[in-house]
Design an enzyme around this catalytic site. Sequence first.
Site, PDB file in Angstrom:
ATOM      1  CG  HIS A   1      -1.992   0.993   1.153  1.00  0.00           C
ATOM      2  ND1 HIS A   1      -1.787   2.325   1.428  1.00  0.00           N
ATOM      3  CD2 HIS A   1      -3.289   0.876   0.791  1.00  0.00           C
ATOM      4  CE1 HIS A   1      -2.919   2.984   1.250  1.00  0.00           C
ATOM      5  NE2 HIS A   1      -3.852   2.127   0.866  1.00  0.00           N
TER       6      HIS A   1
ATOM      7  CD  GLU B   1      -5.119   2.248  -3.077  1.00  0.00           C
ATOM      8  OE1 GLU B   1      -6.303   1.983  -2.894  1.00  0.00           O
ATOM      9  OE2 GLU B   1      -4.230   1.980  -2.265  1.00  0.00           O
TER      10      GLU B   1
HETATM   11  C1  PEP Z   1      -6.839   3.071   0.280  1.00  0.00           C
HETATM   12  O1  PEP Z   1      -6.118   3.777   0.975  1.00  0.00           O
HETATM   13  O2  PEP Z   1      -6.531   1.882   0.025  1.00  0.00           O
HETATM   14  C2  PEP Z   1      -8.073   3.645  -0.239  1.00  0.00           C
HETATM   15  C3  PEP Z   1      -8.607   3.092  -1.290  1.00  0.00           C
HETATM   16  O3  PEP Z   1      -8.561   4.701   0.453  1.00  0.00           O
HETATM   17  P1  PEP Z   1      -9.831   5.619   0.065  1.00  0.00           P
HETATM   18  O4  PEP Z   1     -10.931   4.700  -0.392  1.00  0.00           O
HETATM   19  O5  PEP Z   1     -10.180   6.321   1.341  1.00  0.00           O
HETATM   20  O6  PEP Z   1      -9.387   6.515  -1.016  1.00  0.00           O
END
Ligand code: PEP
Length: 230
Positions: A91, A150
């Site tokens: 992450h 992400e």
């Molecule tokens: C994350 O940090 O993995 C995430 C998806 O956070 P958010 O949904 O709050 O953007």
Amino acid sequence: MRPLIIANWKMNPANSKDAFDLARAVVRGLEGVEADVVLCPPFVYVPQLLPSPNVFIGSQDAFWEQEGAYTGEVSPLMLKNLGCSYVILGHSERRKLGETSQMVAKKIQAVLDAVLVPVVCIGEDIEREMNITLKDIKETDVSKIVFVYEPEGAISTEPNAKPASLEQLERALNRMRTLLPKTATILYGGSVNSRNIQGFMGKGVQGALVGAVSLDAQEFIQLVKNAVSM
Ligand code: PEP
């Protein structure tokens, strides 16, 4: 397609009763819903959360050895023995604390060795991160990994956070797919909520990694239901 929605609770909630109540509300609200959901609480709450037929338990990290002199670390084997089935790795919030793609690569192998599913977060530097993290993983094992696109700037707690645009997501998916087997599972993560989930699913992701919204049981349940009704 049966969606896979992974809840990253991060360092929340502050006590075990709230963790238990949140998990129970989600399990009840999703009874019979045709989706796979994974709740990833802080390590300390893992033992008290019970999985259901469609709600599994995961963790937010794991170490690359199964046991030994590694103060403060938690192994994939320990998590497996507590009933976890998924482990989030790499992450961006951990990378900011010093975790490198080389470390993530070692963790992926250890998680696979414990027969858990690694959920590997990939940021904007797609080719570099994927090449390093997958370098020593057998091709048959790559298809056991869940990948999450992400981008750091899309995470809701980042300053000026903005979810990825659908065009940005499409470009990222194309780049990732050139490096992965056809059957690879790819999710999207970053400011996902019940109103925008269908747009992301429409671009071909199998589901989402959800942070902030996963702490609100009703909003999270609605998000999952909206992902199902695509
Ligand atoms: C994350 O940090 O993995 C995430 C998806 O956070 P958010 O949904 O709050 O953007």
